[in-house]
Design a protein around this motif. Structure first.
Motif, PDB file in Angstrom:
ATOM      1  N   TRP A 181      61.324  25.074 -26.525  1.00 30.17           N
ATOM      2  CA  TRP A 181      60.152  25.313 -26.742  1.00 30.17           C
ATOM      3  C   TRP A 181      58.811  25.140 -25.337  1.00 30.17           C
ATOM      4  N   TYR A 182      59.871  23.934 -24.364  1.00 27.23           N
ATOM      5  CA  TYR A 182      58.864  23.772 -23.889  1.00 27.23           C
ATOM      6  C   TYR A 182      58.589  24.368 -22.693  1.00 27.23           C
ATOM      7  N   GLU A 183      59.612  25.404 -22.582  1.00 23.06           N
ATOM      8  CA  GLU A 183      59.884  26.398 -21.250  1.00 23.06           C
ATOM      9  C   GLU A 183      59.107  27.892 -21.164  1.00 23.06           C
ATOM     10  N   ALA A 184      58.636  27.734 -22.990  1.00 21.17           N
ATOM     11  CA  ALA A 184      57.739  28.987 -23.366  1.00 21.17           C
ATOM     12  C   ALA A 184      56.383  28.848 -22.767  1.00 21.17           C
ATOM     13  N   TYR A 185      56.389  27.325 -23.594  1.00 22.58           N
ATOM     14  CA  TYR A 185      55.085  27.303 -23.297  1.00 22.58           C
ATOM     15  C   TYR A 185      54.134  27.522 -22.407  1.00 22.58           C
ATOM     16  N   ASP A 186      52.575  27.650 -22.214  1.00 22.74           N
ATOM     17  CA  ASP A 186      51.899  27.801 -20.936  1.00 22.74           C
ATOM     18  C   ASP A 186      50.904  27.604 -20.839  1.00 22.74           C
ATOM     19  N   GLY A 187      50.257  26.675 -21.953  1.00 24.28           N
ATOM     20  CA  GLY A 187      49.026  25.604 -22.433  1.00 24.28           C
ATOM     21  C   GLY A 187      48.310  24.999 -21.073  1.00 24.28           C
ATOM     22  N   GLU A 188      47.289  24.879 -21.239  1.00 26.53           N
ATOM     23  CA  GLU A 188      46.509  23.634 -19.923  1.00 26.53           C
ATOM     24  C   GLU A 188      46.942  22.137 -20.510  1.00 26.53           C
ATOM     25  N   GLU A 189      47.055  22.643 -21.555  1.00 28.49           N
ATOM     26  CA  GLU A 189      47.115  21.002 -21.791  1.00 28.49           C
ATOM     27  C   GLU A 189      48.078  20.263 -22.335  1.00 28.49           C
ATOM     28  N   ASP A 190      48.388  18.825 -22.292  1.00 28.91           N
ATOM     29  CA  ASP A 190      49.360  18.110 -21.581  1.00 28.91           C
ATOM     30  C   ASP A 190      49.905  18.018 -23.161  1.00 28.91           C
ATOM     31  N   VAL A 191      51.257  18.451 -23.662  1.00 26.07           N
ATOM     32  CA  VAL A 191      52.178  18.170 -25.122  1.00 26.07           C
ATOM     33  C   VAL A 191      52.644  17.017 -24.613  1.00 26.07           C
ATOM     34  N   VAL A 192      52.303  15.636 -25.618  1.00 26.29           N
ATOM     35  CA  VAL A 192      53.189  14.812 -25.785  1.00 26.29           C
ATOM     36  C   VAL A 192      54.576  14.828 -27.009  1.00 26.29           C
ATOM     37  N   TYR A 193      55.518  15.154 -26.574  1.00 24.24           N
ATOM     38  CA  TYR A 193      56.431  15.159 -27.800  1.00 24.24           C
ATOM     39  C   TYR A 193      57.442  14.026 -28.355  1.00 24.24           C
ATOM     40  N   GLY A 194      58.028  14.234 -29.472  1.00 24.36           N
ATOM     41  CA  GLY A 194      59.421  13.151 -29.671  1.00 24.36           C
ATOM     42  C   GLY A 194      60.514  14.510 -30.392  1.00 24.36           C
ATOM     43  N   GLY A 210      49.121  22.960 -18.317  1.00 24.38           N
ATOM     44  CA  GLY A 210      49.498  21.063 -18.412  1.00 24.38           C
ATOM     45  C   GLY A 210      51.383  20.631 -18.217  1.00 24.38           C
ATOM     46  N   ARG A 211      51.492  19.656 -18.512  1.00 25.69           N
ATOM     47  CA  ARG A 211      52.738  19.358 -19.083  1.00 25.69           C
ATOM     48  C   ARG A 211      53.051  18.657 -20.041  1.00 25.69           C
ATOM     49  N   THR A 212      54.547  18.793 -20.776  1.00 29.09           N
ATOM     50  CA  THR A 212      55.177  18.300 -21.648  1.00 29.09           C
ATOM     51  C   THR A 212      55.645  16.933 -21.411  1.00 29.09           C
ATOM     52  N   ILE A 213      55.578  15.952 -22.393  1.00 27.43           N
ATOM     53  CA  ILE A 213      55.900  15.075 -22.119  1.00 27.43           C
ATOM     54  C   ILE A 213      57.014  15.030 -23.246  1.00 27.43           C
ATOM     55  N   GLY A 214      58.331  14.619 -23.122  1.00 27.45           N
ATOM     56  CA  GLY A 214      59.121  13.759 -24.283  1.00 27.45           C
ATOM     57  C   GLY A 214      59.387  12.404 -23.921  1.00 27.45           C
ATOM     58  N   ILE A 215      59.305  12.114 -25.259  1.00 22.15           N
ATOM     59  CA  ILE A 215      59.327  10.322 -24.892  1.00 22.15           C
ATOM     60  C   ILE A 215      60.562  10.125 -26.048  1.00 22.15           C
TER      61      ILE A 215
END
Length: 257
Positions: A181-194, A210-215
């Motif tokens: 999913w993060y390869e297709a995401y093109d939004g401006e917000e940072d997204v933190v997910y589990g 934005g960045r995506t951050i998997g935690i």
């Protein structure tokens, strides 16, 4: 900009949850948030939900909360002494009406306009505005950039793929046009997910700003429990080690090298 600490998947690991929270209290944090999956697999899901309630930790819905709600509504009989290895039976035995009502009211995602941050359990679907994301943001892993389904079309990756209803490997899913999913995401917000388990926090810079951050670093499987502090130019991670391995499904992935 507010400094927020977002805690990864707890999965019933109450001792680690409390220890990480205590460490975050010393970090000049404005708000502590959870990506969901407080419940299931670990030793005391009920205590984790109660702790989040008592501390007013803003939590988004995880797929395990969703599953427990569905089982509770079906009035599934539970006897943890009869079936101590069934994680969901044990989790149901630790719930009560108050905790269940709290879980029912969890949002599927939370957006912080003041800091350009989205907190979600699974991921986001391309082509939908944030306010119209499908329910399965709580389960998003592999998604199709163009297909649209009411609840969100989800496929799995990695070692969990064989457990998913599609029974397909990541390579097979990619051959059908699915991507992480993060390869297709093109939004401006940072997204933190589990939800998707990594050995260490995973940061991906997307095509937007934005960045995506998997935690989810697999605490219940023997990894650390991780929180990310967001609200400054650099991300800052805080973690606590596991007290023990509570669930052996992915134990091999977290053995010391």
């Amino acid at each position: 900009m507010k400094r927020r600490a977002i805690i990864g998947d707890v999965h019933g690991c109450i001792e680690e949850f409390k220890e990480l929270y205590a460490r975050l209290e010393w970090q000049s944090i404005d708000e502590i948030v959870s990506v969901g999956d407080l419940v299931d697999r670990g030793p005391d899901s009920g205590a984790c939900v109660q702790f989040a309630m008592d501390k007013k930790i803003l939590t988004v819905m995880g797929n395990h909360e969703d599953s427990i709600i569905r089982l509770w509504d079906k009035k599934v009989q539970f006897d943890p002494e009869r079936d101590p290895k069934n994680h969901k039976i044990v989790t149901l035995s630790q719930m009560n009406d108050q905790r269940m009502e709290w879980m029912r009211n969890l949002p599927k995602l939370h957006v912080y306009d003041d800091s350009g941050l989205v907190v979600v359990h699974g991921g986001l679907f391309p082509g939908y505005p944030l306010y119209a994301q499908p329910h399965n943001v709580i389960r998003a892993q592999m998604v199709h950039p163009y297909r649209r389904k009411k609840d969100g079309d989800v496929r799995w990756w990695g070692i969990d793929a064989a457990k998913h209803k599609s029974k397909m490997t990541e390579e097979q899913n990619r051959a059908e046009g699915y991507v992480r999913w993060y390869e297709a995401y093109d939004g401006e917000e940072d997204v933190v997910y589990g939800h998707s388990v990594f050995v260490q926090p995973f940061i991906h810079q997307n095509k937007g700003k934005g960045r995506t951050i998997g935690i989810d670093t697999g605490n219940v499987f023997g990894g650390v429990l991780t929180a990310v502090i967001h609200g400054e130019r650099s991300l800052y991670f805080v973690s606590v080690p596991p007290k023990k391995i509570y669930c052996e499904d992915k134990q091999e992935k977290f053995k010391p090298r």
